[in-house]
Design an enzyme around this catalytic site. Structure first.
Site, PDB file in Angstrom:
ATOM      1  N   GLU A 181       0.829  -1.211   0.000  1.00  0.00           N
ATOM      2  CA  GLU A 181       0.000   0.000   0.000  1.00  0.00           C
ATOM      3  C   GLU A 181       0.866   1.265   0.000  1.00  0.00           C
ATOM      4  O   GLU A 181       0.582   2.238   0.704  1.00  0.00           O
ATOM      5  CB  GLU A 181      -0.975  -0.023   1.186  1.00  0.00           C
ATOM      6  CG  GLU A 181      -1.973  -1.171   1.083  1.00  0.00           C
ATOM      7  CD  GLU A 181      -2.960  -1.229   2.244  1.00  0.00           C
ATOM      8  OE1 GLU A 181      -2.705  -0.581   3.275  1.00  0.00           O
ATOM      9  OE2 GLU A 181      -3.989  -1.916   2.106  1.00  0.00           O
ATOM     10  N   GLU A 256      -6.775  -7.640  -1.153  1.00  0.00           N
ATOM     11  CA  GLU A 256      -7.302  -7.700   0.207  1.00  0.00           C
ATOM     12  C   GLU A 256      -8.811  -7.480   0.165  1.00  0.00           C
ATOM     13  O   GLU A 256      -9.288  -6.347   0.066  1.00  0.00           O
ATOM     14  CB  GLU A 256      -6.636  -6.663   1.118  1.00  0.00           C
ATOM     15  CG  GLU A 256      -5.211  -6.986   1.494  1.00  0.00           C
ATOM     16  CD  GLU A 256      -4.660  -6.090   2.605  1.00  0.00           C
ATOM     17  OE1 GLU A 256      -5.416  -5.227   3.106  1.00  0.00           O
ATOM     18  OE2 GLU A 256      -3.473  -6.257   2.960  1.00  0.00           O
TER      19      GLU A 256
END
Length: 600
Positions: A181, A256
């Site tokens: 991320e 995710e």
């Protein structure tokens, strides 16, 4: 002939699994993952071996397979493996990453490896080792050469463990994630490319992927050329369209998909909506989109490993010890209603057989057993270090636990005492008497010292480190007192500093003391078992502290909740006598403890 058969058996036992497996080709085409040239939809469940006792790895992997998964995604927490510079542990307990990956292969599962170096994951410092913070001006997650030097060392050490387990060598690892991320943090693309080169130069030759939120800005900053795009999360056509726009030549997937969520101290346990989750999974399955469930099984952030969130310098949200995450398989390894709902749904779409659900490990209650005062922190102080002004614990070579700062008041003796900044929970004592507590969150860091006629006034500030920030711009999160202490605006000088790492050696060295117990009391107790099974120790009658069972640090508890029960796996217990030690910062009276069957 018998001798030949015996030698073959020996070879099968000792040689790596990859020797007896065929190399496989995992590649990309536009919009698809290909295994041996054929499209494959990855249905992965996240299980992080660092949060799961090693004896349960095989069971948890089998649980994911029985839910319909064909892959395991897994974080590697750098700070689990290199607590001190250059000293790596890939062999003991749940540090044996290689063995976990081999177990995945034995179950026929592919592996998506997520080695960071930064991972977030509600883990202390996002998985980065705290020793980095002993460098005063270090910058992380960028091209700072001191950070890169440490990262290079980590990549080299980890690659030696896992490169033979890539699918190109007959192993189960099909992709490796670059950072995590990053588009939510920075824009140093040269740093990401450096990571990719380091992995390649150390023998990692499977495809890469990145994982970022589904926005143009995040994906632009977080993705690199040639890497598949992971979306955290990908829930609709629009999300996948953005990914195709950013990097049209590679596949994208939901890296995710969240069946649950994290929980912080002082808020209710996270319980997420299964209906919306099933709708999301249905979309992914109908459209043959690959995805990974974060988490399939959350496990536990034992000891001091839980992290924290922070949205400003005065905001602090530490996570609880349990990483149950409201996941399909709960903290103790039991399938939930959400598990069975996902299993039914996935089974409708996959063409491979979904095996029966394995039996969960047994759980037991333990009758209440008495606890007794053992000693106090104040009777167990080590030799101090001397500082003109307080420094964070990392500057004294300490990475976790508690730290005490002591000085004598000279001119100013009472009034407004301000700590800048207390990381994270502090007890302020004057001549051994508790004056007040200070908590980092909210920025209210001033207490009133009362007048005292004693000739000598000794000020102690005992600080508990509760977990470093793991996400966002405030991840440089040193512990203890980070800057200074002032009394009525005057900076207090000349401190004695006591390092209290609360490690196994310190706990094992505690000696019984019959003195005056106050504000930082150790309690001890024991119970006897004729068999072992998982349990939860009920800490409802205690204030704030830590629990050790047979020397194993179960983690933190806190009366503000929501977690009052600490998971104790069977492998921490033993037949016969079991010893419990509790450190409580807020109370001096002992209460019985019992073992219960559930987290809530």
């Amino acid at each position: 002939m018998k001798r030949t058969i015996f030698l073959i058996i020996i070879l099968i036992t000792v040689l790596p699994l990859s020797i007896f497996s065929q190399a496989r080709n995992f590649t990309f085409s536009k919009g698809q993952f290909l295994l041996e040239g054929k499209p494959i939809e990855i249905i992965s469940g996240e299980i992080d071996p660092g949060r799961v006792p090693a004896p349960y790895w095989e069971n948890r992997i089998a649980m994911a397979k029985a839910m319909g998964c064909n892959a395991i995604s897994m974080y590697v927490f750098w700070n689990d493996h290199e607590k001190s510079p250059g000293q790596f542990d890939f062999t003991t307990g749940n540090h044996n990453i290689r063995r976990f990956i081999q177990l995945c292969q034995e179950e026929g599962m592919l592996v998506l490896l997520r080695p960071g170096p930064y991972v977030c994951g509600e883990r202390d410092f996002g998985g980065l080792p705290a020793y980095l913070l002993s460098i005063p001006d270090i910058k992380v997650r960028c091209s700072d050469p001191r950070y890169i030097a440490a990262v290079n060392r980590y990549i080299k050490a980890l690659s030696a463990q896992i490169k033979s387990l890539q699918c190109t060598h007959g192993g189960p690892i099909v992709m490796v994630q670059i950072e995590n991320e990053y588009g939510s943090y920075g824009d140093d693309k040269a740093y990401l490319e450096t990571l990719a080169r380091d992995w390649r130069s150390n023998g990692i030759n499977v495809p890469f992927y990145t994982a970022d939120g589904p926005s143009i800005a995040m994906l632009t900053d977080g993705n690199i050329k040639g890497a598949a795009i992971g979306l955290d999360s990908g829930t609709n056509d629009g999300d996948f369209a953005i990914a195709s726009k950013i990097n049209p030549g590679v596949p994208s997937f939901s890296s995710e998909t969240y069946p649950g969520w994290l929980t912080s101290w002082g808020e209710p346990f996270a319980h997420t909506d299964t209906t919306s989750l099933l709708k999301e999974i249905t979309y992914l399955l109908k459209n043959k989109k690959s995805f990974s469930l974060y988490m399939e099984h959350g496990g536990t952030n034992f000891g001091f490993t839980a992290g924290a969130n922070s949205s400003s310098p005065t905001n602090y949200q530490p996570q609880i010890t349990s990483y149950d995450y409201n996941a399909p398989v709960n903290e103790q390894g039991q399938p939930t209603a959400k598990y069975y709902a996902l299993r039914r749904l996935i089974s409708q779409y996959v063409t491979y057989p979904v095996p029966a659900v394995p039996q969960a490990p047994p759980v037991m209650a333990i009758p209440a057993f008495p606890m007794h005062p053992l000693t106090s922190i104040w009777d167990q102080l080590p030799s101090p270090e001397y500082s003109a002004q307080p420094k964070p614990m990392e500057m004294y070579g300490q990475w976790e636990g508690l730290i005490d700062y002591r000085t004598k008041l000279v001119g100013e003796r009472y009034g407004a005492l301000t700590i800048t900044a207390p990381h994270d929970f502090a007890l302020v004592l004057l001549n051994g008497k508790l004056i007040d507590t200070i908590y980092r969150d909210g920025g209210h860091w001033t207490v009133k010292l009362p007048q005292d006629t004693a000739r000598t006034l000794t000020l102690d500030i005992l600080v508990e480190a509760m977990g470093r920030v793991n996400y966002g711009p405030y991840i440089i999160d040193r512990k203890g007192i980070t800057e200074r202490v002032m009394l009525n605006g005057i900076t207090l000088m000349n401190w004695e500093v006591y390092n209290l790492p609360m490690d196994k050696n310190y706990i094992a060295s505690l000696k019984h003391n019959a003195g005056d117990f106050h504000d930082g009391v150790f309690f001890e107790g024991s119970f006897t078992l004729d068999k072992v099974a998982d349990t939860y120790l009920d800490m409802s009658h205690y204030g704030k502290g830590l629990v050790w069972v047979n020397g194993h640090n179960l983690g933190r508890y806190w009366e503000i909740g929501p977690q009052k029960h600490l998971y104790c796996p069977a492998n921490y217990l033993q037949k016969g006598l079991n010893k419990v030690v509790v450190l409580d910062l807020l109370q001096t009276k002992a209460y019985p403890i019992q073992g219960v069957r559930t987290l809530e």
